[in-house]
Design an enzyme around this catalytic site. Structure first.
Site, PDB file in Angstrom:
ATOM      1  N   GLU A  81     -41.883 -76.636 -37.529  1.00 48.79           N
ATOM      2  CA  GLU A  81     -42.927 -77.395 -38.525  1.00 48.79           C
ATOM      3  C   GLU A  81     -42.116 -77.438 -39.808  1.00 48.79           C
ATOM      4  O   GLU A  81     -42.083 -78.485 -40.566  1.00 48.79           O
ATOM      5  CB  GLU A  81     -44.175 -76.597 -38.572  1.00 48.79           C
ATOM      6  N   CYS A  90     -47.364 -70.764 -37.623  1.00 49.83           N
ATOM      7  CA  CYS A  90     -47.235 -69.222 -38.490  1.00 49.83           C
ATOM      8  C   CYS A  90     -47.892 -69.429 -39.840  1.00 49.83           C
ATOM      9  O   CYS A  90     -47.721 -70.780 -40.367  1.00 49.83           O
ATOM     10  CB  CYS A  90     -45.897 -68.797 -38.353  1.00 49.83           C
TER      11      CYS A  90
HETATM   12  N1  THU Z   1     -42.010 -70.845 -34.010  1.00 48.89           N
HETATM   13  C1  THU Z   1     -42.216 -72.049 -34.459  1.00 48.89           C
HETATM   14  O1  THU Z   1     -41.200 -72.862 -34.713  1.00 48.89           O
HETATM   15  N2  THU Z   1     -43.290 -72.294 -34.973  1.00 48.89           N
HETATM   16  C2  THU Z   1     -44.431 -71.736 -35.043  1.00 48.89           C
HETATM   17  O2  THU Z   1     -45.405 -72.214 -35.557  1.00 48.89           O
HETATM   18  C3  THU Z   1     -44.354 -70.199 -34.408  1.00 48.89           C
HETATM   19  C4  THU Z   1     -43.096 -69.799 -34.015  1.00 48.89           C
HETATM   20  C5  THU Z   1     -40.757 -70.156 -33.532  1.00 48.89           C
HETATM   21  C6  THU Z   1     -40.005 -69.336 -34.383  1.00 48.89           C
HETATM   22  C7  THU Z   1     -39.204 -68.636 -33.276  1.00 48.89           C
HETATM   23  O3  THU Z   1     -37.985 -69.289 -33.269  1.00 48.89           O
HETATM   24  C8  THU Z   1     -39.809 -68.850 -31.975  1.00 48.89           C
HETATM   25  O4  THU Z   1     -41.140 -69.657 -32.172  1.00 48.89           O
HETATM   26  C9  THU Z   1     -40.829 -67.374 -31.728  1.00 48.89           C
HETATM   27  O5  THU Z   1     -41.280 -66.959 -32.479  1.00 48.89           O
END
Ligand code: THU
Length: 134
Positions: free
Chosen positions: A54, A89
Site C-alpha cells: 500500500e 497494517c
Molecule cells: N504486508 C503488506 O504489504 N501490506 C499489508 O497491509 C500487510 C503486510 C507485507 C509486509 C511483509 O512483506 C509481508 O506482508 C508479511 O508481513
C-alpha cells in the site's frame, strides 16, 4: 472500476519481493482523476526497511505529483498460492490518512474479482490523527 482495480492489483502480485515471508501483497490505488497506481511489498534482509504494498503505491503516486485519492484495492497470495482478505497494517492506514478524507476513502479487500469487502478508512482507523488535527 472495482473490477479494474482488482485486476490491476492481482497483476502487480508478480512483482512482490518477499523472499522472507513468502507472503505476496499488492495494491492498486485509484486517484480522483481516475488513474491507477499499483504497488507491491518489498522486503529486506534487515527486515525493518521492508515496505508494504500500500505504501509503495502511495509513494509512487505522490512522487509523481498525485495527492487526491478515491480508493485502494489490496490483494495477497500466501506461500501456498491462496488468496485471502488482507487488511492494511497500521502504518499503511496512517500513511493513507495523510492524503484522504477517511470518511469517504474506500479500502477494498479482495479475494478475487467477485469476492471483495469495502470499508472506509474511518472504519479501519477510527479517530485517526491527520493533517486536520494540527
Ligand atoms: N504486508 C503488506 O504489504 N501490506 C499489508 O497491509 C500487510 C503486510 C507485507 C509486509 C511483509 O512483506 C509481508 O506482508 C508479511 O508481513
Amino acid at each position: 472500476m472495482i473490477r479494474e482495480m482488482v485486476k490491476e492489483a492481482f497483476g502487480a502480485l508478480k512483482y512482490s519481493y518477499s523472499p522472507y515471508s513468502h507472503f505476496k501483497v499488492a495494491a492498486a490505488l485509484l486517484t480522483k482523476s481516475g488513474k491507477i497506481y499499483t504497488g507491491c511489498n518489498i522486503e529486506n534482509a534487515a527486515y525493518s526497511p521492508s515496505n508494504c504494498a500500500e505504501r509503495t503505491a502511495v509513494f509512487k503516486a505522490v512522487s509523481e505529483g498525485e495527492r487526491f485519492f478515491q480508493s485502494i484495492c489490496i490483494v495477497n497470495e500466501d506461500a501456498k498460492g491462496n488468496h485471502d482478505y488482507c487488511p492494511p497494517c497500521g502504518v499503511c492506514r496512517q500513511t493513507l490518512m495523510e492524503f484522504v478524507n477517511p470518511k469517504k476513502f474506500q479500502v477494498i479487500l479482495a479475494k478475487s474479482e467477485n469476492e471483495y469487502k469495502i470499508y472506509t478508512l474511518n472504519d479501519l482507523l477510527p479517530l485517526g490523527f491527520g493533517p486536520e488535527n494540527l
